[in-house]
Scaffold this active site. Structure first.
Site, mmCIF file in Angstrom:
data_model
loop_
_atom_site.group_PDB
_atom_site.id
_atom_site.type_symbol
_atom_site.label_atom_id
_atom_site.label_comp_id
_atom_site.label_asym_id
_atom_site.label_seq_id
_atom_site.Cartn_x
_atom_site.Cartn_y
_atom_site.Cartn_z
ATOM 1 N N GLU A 74 46.690 22.074 38.937
ATOM 2 C CA GLU A 74 46.870 23.508 38.677
ATOM 3 C C GLU A 74 48.353 23.862 38.600
ATOM 4 O OE1 GLU A 74 45.044 27.820 40.053
ATOM 5 O OE2 GLU A 74 45.042 26.168 41.493
ATOM 6 N N ASP A 125 49.055 34.391 38.791
ATOM 7 C CA ASP A 125 49.898 33.466 39.547
ATOM 8 C C ASP A 125 49.737 32.009 39.132
ATOM 9 O OD1 ASP A 125 47.266 33.403 40.903
ATOM 10 O OD2 ASP A 125 48.303 32.099 42.324
#
Length: 475
Positions: free
Chosen positions: A455, A62
């Site tokens: 991120e 993910d």
């Protein structure tokens, strides 16, 4: 709100589009194909599911970790498919790569839903994975497979998978009718399971899942979201009737969400925009979906009296929480979709005494995209590899550690800590990765440790595909 304007700045939407799609190759799990372009990545997690005698190889990691979280992965897939469904003609030569990105996910979801009464919702132990900093090719943390069933249901993740399969079936039906029909058939079956056995996967697995991707607002929105997509794919009245009969369940006590939210957890605003265009409720006066879609638009526009979001001095849309670009991009996607639809029906939107034309929605969406591409106070792109100034030390294991080609020996769980704390740029460029973005004051600290800002995630990238495709075509 101040919008930065530089006469010398000119975005390359085509390059942004190519890189935004390429990013998904860097997130692939499983056996990589011969066509793999991000060659520093290698095969990984080739035995996923073996402990339960099933094949769960494939899918996507993910974000910067090595876990396959199916809830956000399914939302990512739905949004990639929506990008093609509404903006496919603008994708040009990147359309094939987008099809491949979608199929990498749908092939995996077909595996996850192959056993009736069972839906696999995660592969990997999040807590143990997040305790290590190692390449996906090396990982030796548990690859536990989590599945919901009739006694421990997970309606939110099951319904989101159904939505992803249904939306993707629309993508493939023009050139692969057999595969498209298979996706739609499976979408119906998974939706039936999610609807018949209602419950949240939060309760089924607790800390193993909820610490990372809890469902905070209930699962009723996913059920309506899935039904709306299956209706759009099939035009079967059962699903439009389902949406109309269950619309009230988007309100408390069934749902803790807001009509003004949209993302991997909350589908409320997306449902109203999608159904407004699907025209399920054309015979209703007033149309509640369009009324709520207008409320969402008024909650986003900077000059609206009912604005519920914030804007940075440089003009970036902000919502509370980390990874803010998921909100800026997701909301912009809805703005553009609704702008195109309201243009077709010659509709204006009223926010108090302010009358908003569709072109205003598209303009705001473009401002957000341009900010991300570099039209911002730092003059930097928040897409890795795009322009000459972009984040160098993103919070991503594979990107931050030396590749197998550069360092063939195995890197153990904590051996990667040396690279995590290094002040050097990541050795592998994860092209197209969109990071969480700057703070509310347009500042960005390029630090792996600052994961809310550094991120990347698949669900940040997915809606950007449709946006940059459209602006590349119409510039």
């Amino acid at each position: 709100m101040v919008l930065i304007s530089k006469a010398s700045w000119s975005p390359d939407y085509g390059d942004a589009l190519s890189k935004t799609i390429l990013f998904f190759e860097g997130q692939r799990s499983g056996k990589l194909p011969p066509t793999q372009r991000m060659t520093w990545r290698k095969d990984s997690a080739l035995r996923d599911g073996f402990q339960m005698n099933v094949d769960l190889v494939g899918g996507y990691y993910d974000a910067g970790d090595n876990v396959k979280f199916n809830f956000p992965m399914a939302f990512t897939t739905t949004m990639l498919a929506w990008s093609v469904v509404d903006f496919g003609p603008f994708l040009g030569s990147e359309l094939q790569h987008t099809h491949e990105a979608i199929q990498w996910a749908t092939d995996y979801f077909l595996k996850c839903t192959n056993i009736p009464g069972l839906v696999f919702v995660q592969v990997g132990d999040g807590s143990k994975d997040h305790n290590c900093w190692e390449r996906p090719e090396d990982m030796d943390t548990p690859r536990t497979s989590f599945a919901v069933n009739t006694t421990n249901p997970g309606s939110e993740v099951s319904a989101e998978i159904a939505a992803a399969l249904a939306a993707s079936s629309i993508v493939f039906r023009s050139f692969n009718t057999i595969y498209a029909a298979h996706l739609l058939s499976r979408a119906r079956a998974v939706f039936d399971f999610a609807n018949t056995y209602q419950g949240s996967y939060n309760h089924a697995f607790g800390h193993s899942i909820c610490y990372f991707y809890c469902d905070y607002n209930g699962y009723q929105d996913e059920l309506l979201w899935a039904a709306a997509w299956i209706y759009r794919a099939s035009r079967q009245s059962y699903y439009s009737d389902y949406v109309l009969k269950n619309l009230h369940k988007l309100d408390p006590p069934y749902s803790k969400g807001s009509m003004l939210e949209f993302g991997w957890d909350s589908k409320h605003a997306g449902i109203n925009i999608l159904v407004s265009k699907a025209r399920i409720a054309d015979h209703l006066k007033p149309n509640p979906f369009m009324v709520n879609a207008d409320k969402f638009i008024c909650s986003v526009l900077p000059d609206s009296p009912t604005k519920s979001v914030s804007y940075s001095p440089g003009g970036l849309l902000f919502k509370p929480g980390g990874s803010n670009l998921q909100h800026s991009i997701g909301f912009s996607f809805l703005l553009l979709v609704y702008a195109r639809y309201t243009t077709i029906i010659n509709k204006t939107i009223h926010c108090g005494d302010i009358v908003i034309k569709p072109s205003r929605l598209a303009q705001l969406a473009k401002h957000q995209v341009d900010y991300i591409l570099g039209d911002n106070p730092l003059n930097m792109s928040y897409i890795v590899g795009y322009s000459n100034k972009y984040p160098q030390k993103i919070h991503h294991r594979g990107s931050s550690l030396p590749s197998i080609d550069a360092y063939p020996s195995k890197l153990q769980c904590h051996e990667g800590s040396f690279y995590f704390f290094s002040s050097k740029p990541n050795p592998n460029i994860l092209e197209g990765a969109v990071v969480g973005g700057p703070d509310m004051n347009d500042k960005y600290k390029d630090s792996r440790a600052d994961f809310p800002h550094s991120e990347p995630a698949t669900y940040i990238n997915a809606p950007l595909v449709g946006l940059v495709a459209f602006f590349n075509y119409t510039r």
